[in-house]
Design a protein around this motif. Sequence first.
Motif, mmCIF file in Angstrom:
data_model
loop_
_atom_site.group_PDB
_atom_site.id
_atom_site.type_symbol
_atom_site.label_atom_id
_atom_site.label_comp_id
_atom_site.label_asym_id
_atom_site.label_seq_id
_atom_site.Cartn_x
_atom_site.Cartn_y
_atom_site.Cartn_z
ATOM 1 N N UNK A 167 0.847 -1.185 0.000
ATOM 2 C CA UNK A 167 0.000 0.000 0.000
ATOM 3 C C UNK A 167 0.891 1.246 0.000
ATOM 4 N N UNK A 168 1.825 1.293 0.930
ATOM 5 C CA UNK A 168 2.751 2.420 1.021
ATOM 6 C C UNK A 168 3.589 2.540 -0.249
ATOM 7 N N UNK A 169 4.102 1.403 -0.723
ATOM 8 C CA UNK A 169 4.983 1.423 -1.883
ATOM 9 C C UNK A 169 4.248 1.817 -3.161
ATOM 10 N N UNK A 170 3.012 1.365 -3.307
ATOM 11 C CA UNK A 170 2.229 1.731 -4.490
ATOM 12 C C UNK A 170 1.970 3.234 -4.513
ATOM 13 N N UNK A 171 1.643 3.783 -3.374
ATOM 14 C CA UNK A 171 1.425 5.231 -3.291
ATOM 15 C C UNK A 171 2.703 5.984 -3.638
ATOM 16 N N UNK A 172 3.864 5.450 -3.194
ATOM 17 C CA UNK A 172 5.141 6.094 -3.499
ATOM 18 C C UNK A 172 5.361 6.245 -4.999
ATOM 19 N N UNK A 173 4.964 5.233 -5.780
ATOM 20 C CA UNK A 173 5.119 5.310 -7.226
ATOM 21 C C UNK A 173 4.410 6.539 -7.796
ATOM 22 N N UNK A 174 3.183 6.755 -7.347
ATOM 23 C CA UNK A 174 2.399 7.854 -7.900
ATOM 24 C C UNK A 174 2.842 9.208 -7.354
ATOM 25 N N UNK A 175 3.360 9.225 -6.129
ATOM 26 C CA UNK A 175 3.997 10.439 -5.620
ATOM 27 C C UNK A 175 5.216 10.778 -6.478
ATOM 28 N N UNK A 176 5.968 9.766 -6.854
ATOM 29 C CA UNK A 176 7.137 9.938 -7.717
ATOM 30 C C UNK A 176 6.729 10.534 -9.068
ATOM 31 N N UNK A 177 5.673 9.997 -9.673
ATOM 32 C CA UNK A 177 5.225 10.512 -10.970
ATOM 33 C C UNK A 177 4.787 11.974 -10.859
ATOM 34 N N UNK A 178 4.099 12.312 -9.801
ATOM 35 C CA UNK A 178 3.680 13.698 -9.612
ATOM 36 C C UNK A 178 4.886 14.611 -9.372
ATOM 37 N N UNK A 179 5.884 14.116 -8.624
ATOM 38 C CA UNK A 179 7.097 14.902 -8.407
ATOM 39 C C UNK A 179 7.856 15.112 -9.713
ATOM 40 N N UNK A 180 7.863 14.096 -10.581
ATOM 41 C CA UNK A 180 8.500 14.234 -11.892
ATOM 42 C C UNK A 180 7.828 15.342 -12.705
ATOM 43 N N UNK A 181 6.513 15.393 -12.632
ATOM 44 C CA UNK A 181 5.782 16.427 -13.364
ATOM 45 C C UNK A 181 6.115 17.820 -12.819
ATOM 46 N N UNK A 182 6.179 17.940 -11.485
ATOM 47 C CA UNK A 182 6.465 19.243 -10.874
ATOM 48 C C UNK A 182 7.902 19.699 -11.144
ATOM 49 N N UNK A 183 8.855 18.766 -11.011
ATOM 50 C CA UNK A 183 10.262 19.147 -11.096
ATOM 51 C C UNK A 183 10.778 19.172 -12.523
ATOM 52 N N UNK A 184 10.317 18.258 -13.368
ATOM 53 C CA UNK A 184 10.909 18.100 -14.689
ATOM 54 C C UNK A 184 9.919 18.281 -15.835
ATOM 55 N N UNK A 185 8.658 18.521 -15.512
ATOM 56 C CA UNK A 185 7.664 18.714 -16.556
ATOM 57 C C UNK A 185 7.302 17.444 -17.315
ATOM 58 N N UNK A 186 7.640 16.290 -16.741
ATOM 59 C CA UNK A 186 7.321 15.007 -17.386
ATOM 60 C C UNK A 186 5.877 14.632 -17.059
ATOM 61 N N UNK A 187 5.065 14.460 -18.072
ATOM 62 C CA UNK A 187 3.655 14.157 -17.850
ATOM 63 C C UNK A 187 3.333 12.733 -18.292
ATOM 64 N N UNK A 188 2.764 11.989 -17.379
ATOM 65 C CA UNK A 188 2.320 10.616 -17.657
ATOM 66 C C UNK A 188 0.805 10.592 -17.593
ATOM 67 N N UNK A 189 0.174 9.969 -18.589
ATOM 68 C CA UNK A 189 -1.293 9.921 -18.613
ATOM 69 C C UNK A 189 -1.835 8.499 -18.501
ATOM 70 N N UNK A 190 -1.158 7.543 -19.128
ATOM 71 C CA UNK A 190 -1.680 6.174 -19.157
ATOM 72 C C UNK A 190 -0.680 5.202 -18.546
ATOM 73 N N UNK A 191 -1.211 4.186 -17.859
ATOM 74 C CA UNK A 191 -0.364 3.179 -17.225
ATOM 75 C C UNK A 191 -0.921 1.790 -17.488
#
Length: 426
Positions: A167-191
């Motif tokens: 549960x914790x680790x799965x949430x970490x993945x999506x926190x990581x993706x959001x941080x990538x968008x904020x810091x590097x402008x990388x946008x992910x839409x589909x998984x």
Amino acid sequence: MKGTFRISAWLFLGALLVALTVPAQLGAGPVTEIKIGAVYPLTGALASSAKLSKDGIDFAVDIINNRYDLALPLAKTEGLPNLGGAKIRVIFGDTQGSPETGRAETERLITGEKVAAVVGAYQSAVTATASMAAERLGVPFLNPDSTSPTLIQRGFKWFFRATPDDDIMSKNFFDFLKDLEKKKGIKVRTVALVCENTLWGTDVCKFERKYAKDYGYEVVAEMLYPARSTDLTSEVQRLKAARPDVVFMASYISDAILYTQTMKKLDFNTQAILAMDAGHVDPAFLKTVGKDGNYIFSREVFSADLGQRKPIVRIVNEMFKKRYGYDLEGTSARSFTAMFVLADAINRAGSTEPSAIRRALLETYLTSDKIIMPWGGVRFDPANGQNVLGRGIIVQIQDLKYWTVWPWHLASRDVIWPMPTWRERK
């Protein structure tokens, strides 16, 4: 008089039952040896992963039993000082990757070998049955490495888990993706979600699906595939048709290898693969797939490069690598840490009596400087036995090594995104 006789008879029978079930080492007299059981898949498809756990346990026991100048619990003394310097001896049981065998081996270790506690069992499905046996027999079961959230939802009193769960680790993945968008402008839409179909993988997919929805990502494919598959062609073809930006994977070692080989063969490309450790961090993975494993991300609970920021990690890893020929990674580091947690509890209990060890585990508080993990420390929730101070990191394979890339304050390298296509790789 008859009533007195009946009471005495019942007391005698009760004492006899206790004598038959609790470890023999709990008897009167000085304790010179503390027997601990460890159940792992020492043979079969997961034998290489079990070796990591065993190496971590053996290394920890050597440090505890002998004298080392290390800032770890019990390292600077020989044995457990509160039990007169008694040494730990670990007796291993082979689960063969089977839940039923795991249960039987746990019972054998407790009733036959008379161990004071049990650690194990790597696979969540096996840990579930093995810990049931320990619960029924009233012996502490410390789990270093199984991450199914269901394991702490059973109301057990004798079960303790050091690692954070899926549960914790799965949430970490999506926190990581959001941080990538904020810091590097990388946008992910589909998984896409790809998980092996035992308890562990099923839980991973469930939580990843939940957080994908919560964080606003579209799941374009979800596959629960048979564990230990021999052909994954159809699964990879489905991924090619779905064209996800990112693929989340939960695979044990043989499947992780086969997926990588099949993705290359069928020229499947995606922006990133985010793996839920296990097979993708097993040393056998890179030994087999070589440079084809580069650029894969994995959640982790440990990485040797953390030694750049935490000296005890560097020192312990150098010792471990000199002895075993490879760096500590998540599996070996977690089993290494669990043995210190258990030994510390037994020492504070001053006893090998199971209920005393259980009480000491409930009172455990190891601060972050006393462990090699990047956690806040170890403290168990009395309601479910979960370590409430555990947390995860994300690593990426670059140049055939695992490097911490998130969270940013622990990172030793920047992320490489997107993954080069197979045709772009040298």
